[in-house]
Design a protein around this motif. Structure first.
Motif, PDB file in Angstrom:
ATOM      1  N   ILE A  78       0.865  -1.174   0.000  1.00  0.00           N
ATOM      2  CA  ILE A  78       0.000   0.000   0.000  1.00  0.00           C
ATOM      3  C   ILE A  78       0.903   1.226   0.000  1.00  0.00           C
ATOM      4  N   LYS A  79       0.597   2.147  -0.913  1.00  0.00           N
ATOM      5  CA  LYS A  79       1.320   3.416  -0.959  1.00  0.00           C
ATOM      6  C   LYS A  79       0.338   4.516  -0.564  1.00  0.00           C
ATOM      7  N   PHE A  80       0.771   5.368   0.354  1.00  0.00           N
ATOM      8  CA  PHE A  80      -0.002   6.507   0.859  1.00  0.00           C
ATOM      9  C   PHE A  80       0.690   7.763   0.356  1.00  0.00           C
ATOM     10  N   ASP A  81       0.014   8.544  -0.495  1.00  0.00           N
ATOM     11  CA  ASP A  81       0.619   9.744  -1.065  1.00  0.00           C
ATOM     12  C   ASP A  81      -0.257  10.952  -0.759  1.00  0.00           C
ATOM     13  N   ALA A  82       0.210  11.795   0.155  1.00  0.00           N
ATOM     14  CA  ALA A  82      -0.505  13.018   0.532  1.00  0.00           C
ATOM     15  C   ALA A  82       0.342  14.242   0.196  1.00  0.00           C
ATOM     16  N   THR A  83       1.035  14.177  -0.940  1.00  0.00           N
ATOM     17  CA  THR A  83       1.894  15.270  -1.386  1.00  0.00           C
ATOM     18  C   THR A  83       1.051  16.401  -1.953  1.00  0.00           C
ATOM     19  N   VAL A  84       1.363  17.614  -1.560  1.00  0.00           N
ATOM     20  CA  VAL A  84       0.724  18.787  -2.138  1.00  0.00           C
ATOM     21  C   VAL A  84       1.353  19.006  -3.517  1.00  0.00           C
ATOM     22  N   PRO A  85       0.525  19.135  -4.575  1.00  0.00           N
ATOM     23  CA  PRO A  85       1.100  19.374  -5.907  1.00  0.00           C
ATOM     24  C   PRO A  85       2.011  20.602  -5.905  1.00  0.00           C
ATOM     25  N   GLY A  86       3.207  20.435  -6.447  1.00  0.00           N
ATOM     26  CA  GLY A  86       4.171  21.529  -6.517  1.00  0.00           C
ATOM     27  C   GLY A  86       5.026  21.705  -5.277  1.00  0.00           C
ATOM     28  N   ALA A  87       4.755  20.960  -4.221  1.00  0.00           N
ATOM     29  CA  ALA A  87       5.543  21.079  -2.986  1.00  0.00           C
ATOM     30  C   ALA A  87       6.929  20.468  -3.185  1.00  0.00           C
ATOM     31  N   MET A  88       7.893  20.987  -2.440  1.00  0.00           N
ATOM     32  CA  MET A  88       9.260  20.472  -2.539  1.00  0.00           C
ATOM     33  C   MET A  88       9.396  19.079  -1.936  1.00  0.00           C
ATOM     34  N   ASP A  89       8.692  18.834  -0.835  1.00  0.00           N
ATOM     35  CA  ASP A  89       8.787  17.545  -0.151  1.00  0.00           C
ATOM     36  C   ASP A  89       7.634  16.633  -0.545  1.00  0.00           C
ATOM     37  N   GLU A  90       7.958  15.384  -0.859  1.00  0.00           N
ATOM     38  CA  GLU A  90       6.943  14.382  -1.118  1.00  0.00           C
ATOM     39  C   GLU A  90       6.507  13.765   0.201  1.00  0.00           C
ATOM     40  N   VAL A  91       5.218  13.575   0.366  1.00  0.00           N
ATOM     41  CA  VAL A  91       4.685  12.891   1.547  1.00  0.00           C
ATOM     42  C   VAL A  91       4.161  11.545   1.056  1.00  0.00           C
ATOM     43  N   LYS A 121       6.871   3.185   5.449  1.00  0.00           N
ATOM     44  CA  LYS A 121       8.211   3.758   5.428  1.00  0.00           C
ATOM     45  C   LYS A 121       8.218   4.992   4.524  1.00  0.00           C
ATOM     46  N   PHE A 122       8.869   6.051   5.007  1.00  0.00           N
ATOM     47  CA  PHE A 122       8.981   7.320   4.292  1.00  0.00           C
ATOM     48  C   PHE A 122      10.451   7.604   4.016  1.00  0.00           C
ATOM     49  N   LYS A 123      10.723   8.520   3.073  1.00  0.00           N
ATOM     50  CA  LYS A 123      12.103   8.917   2.776  1.00  0.00           C
ATOM     51  C   LYS A 123      12.771   9.509   4.005  1.00  0.00           C
ATOM     52  N   SER A 124      12.021  10.314   4.735  1.00  0.00           N
ATOM     53  CA  SER A 124      12.564  11.017   5.892  1.00  0.00           C
ATOM     54  C   SER A 124      12.114  10.358   7.195  1.00  0.00           C
ATOM     55  N   PRO A 125      13.068  10.033   8.085  1.00  0.00           N
ATOM     56  CA  PRO A 125      12.688   9.480   9.387  1.00  0.00           C
ATOM     57  C   PRO A 125      11.791  10.436  10.180  1.00  0.00           C
ATOM     58  N   LEU A 126      12.005  11.740  10.025  1.00  0.00           N
ATOM     59  CA  LEU A 126      11.179  12.714  10.733  1.00  0.00           C
ATOM     60  C   LEU A 126       9.739  12.673  10.225  1.00  0.00           C
ATOM     61  N   MET A 127       9.568  12.532   8.924  1.00  0.00           N
ATOM     62  CA  MET A 127       8.229  12.438   8.339  1.00  0.00           C
ATOM     63  C   MET A 127       7.527  11.173   8.839  1.00  0.00           C
ATOM     64  N   GLU A 128       8.273  10.085   8.914  1.00  0.00           N
ATOM     65  CA  GLU A 128       7.730   8.819   9.419  1.00  0.00           C
ATOM     66  C   GLU A 128       7.296   8.968  10.879  1.00  0.00           C
ATOM     67  N   GLU A 129       8.107   9.658  11.665  1.00  0.00           N
ATOM     68  CA  GLU A 129       7.779   9.904  13.074  1.00  0.00           C
ATOM     69  C   GLU A 129       6.498  10.743  13.195  1.00  0.00           C
ATOM     70  N   HIS A 130       6.398  11.817  12.409  1.00  0.00           N
ATOM     71  CA  HIS A 130       5.195  12.657  12.439  1.00  0.00           C
ATOM     72  C   HIS A 130       3.960  11.862  11.999  1.00  0.00           C
ATOM     73  N   PHE A 131       4.109  11.048  10.963  1.00  0.00           N
ATOM     74  CA  PHE A 131       3.016  10.215  10.463  1.00  0.00           C
ATOM     75  C   PHE A 131       2.483   9.313  11.570  1.00  0.00           C
ATOM     76  N   ASN A 132       3.397   8.642  12.281  1.00  0.00           N
ATOM     77  CA  ASN A 132       2.993   7.694  13.323  1.00  0.00           C
ATOM     78  C   ASN A 132       2.505   8.365  14.601  1.00  0.00           C
ATOM     79  N   GLU A 133       3.191   9.400  15.049  1.00  0.00           N
ATOM     80  CA  GLU A 133       2.859  10.005  16.343  1.00  0.00           C
ATOM     81  C   GLU A 133       1.794  11.085  16.256  1.00  0.00           C
ATOM     82  N   LYS A 171      -3.830   9.830  -1.904  1.00  0.00           N
ATOM     83  CA  LYS A 171      -4.052   8.790  -2.897  1.00  0.00           C
ATOM     84  C   LYS A 171      -3.523   7.486  -2.308  1.00  0.00           C
ATOM     85  N   ILE A 172      -4.378   6.487  -2.290  1.00  0.00           N
ATOM     86  CA  ILE A 172      -4.020   5.170  -1.762  1.00  0.00           C
ATOM     87  C   ILE A 172      -3.882   4.231  -2.961  1.00  0.00           C
ATOM     88  N   THR A 173      -2.708   3.626  -3.109  1.00  0.00           N
ATOM     89  CA  THR A 173      -2.454   2.680  -4.199  1.00  0.00           C
ATOM     90  C   THR A 173      -2.194   1.311  -3.580  1.00  0.00           C
TER      91      THR A 173
END
Length: 177
Positions: A29-42, A70-82, A167-169
């Motif tokens: 499962i892929k979870f994509d909540a990236t804002v179009p045009g944003a520098m960071d992918e979520v 799992k996310f590219k950034s450990p900080l993003m993963e931490e925010h996602f979970n917590e 977007k959930i894939t």
């Protein structure tokens, strides 16, 4: 006594051979909540998703452990979970539904059922593609959810990088059980 044992073994083997249930523990499962045009992918990916699909009824169950994303950034993963998913308190996401009018053939099918994320359950209806690879089946597709529908709030500071929809894939490589 030997005849009874042979009959029981034959029934068990025959039942397994004609089993209509397929399963996986390596779905994705892929979870994509990236804002179009944003520098960071979520984008978070979970490659340890479990699923059972009953070919005779079309019923499908999918379960994912939230901490396995799992996310590219450990900080993003931490925010996602917590901060968002509260994965210690609500560790699982799941779907229980049906592939409608499944006739054993490859093709595009409507899928509907109950999606539970963050302890909130909503009805979902989408299209999925079913393909076969020998004795294996693959179910795949994607759909979009509103985070607010699952009590996932996007704080004002995160609105530049975290979209209000995701977007959930899904990819489910299924084998006979």
């Amino acid at each position: 006594m030997k005849k009874i044992a042979i009959i029981v073994v034959a029934l068990l083997i025959g039942g397994a051979a004609f089993s209509q249930k397929m399963m996986t523990r390596v779905g994705e499962i892929k979870f994509d909540a990236t804002v179009p045009g944003a520098m960071d992918e979520v984008i978070g990916t979970n490659k340890t998703v479990s699923s059972i699909f009953d070919k005779s009824t079309g019923e499908v169950v999918v379960q994912a452990m939230v901490k396995s994303f799992k996310f590219k950034s450990p900080l993003m993963e931490e925010h996602f979970n917590e901060n968002y998913m509260e994965s210690d308190k609500l560790p699982k996401a799941s779907f229980k539904g049906k592939v409608l009018n499944y006739d054993g053939k490859t093709g595009s099918y409507d899928v509907e059922g109950d999606l539970t994320i963050h302890g909130v359950t909503n009805k979902v209806k989408t299209k999925m593609t079913v393909t076969s690879e020998g004795a294996k089946l693959n179910i795949a597709g994607s759909f979009t959810i509103k985070l607010a529908d699952y009590k996932l709030e996007v704080p004002a500071l995160a609105k530049k990088t975290l979209a209000e929809t995701a977007k959930i894939t899904i990819k489910l490589p299924l084998e006979n059980k």
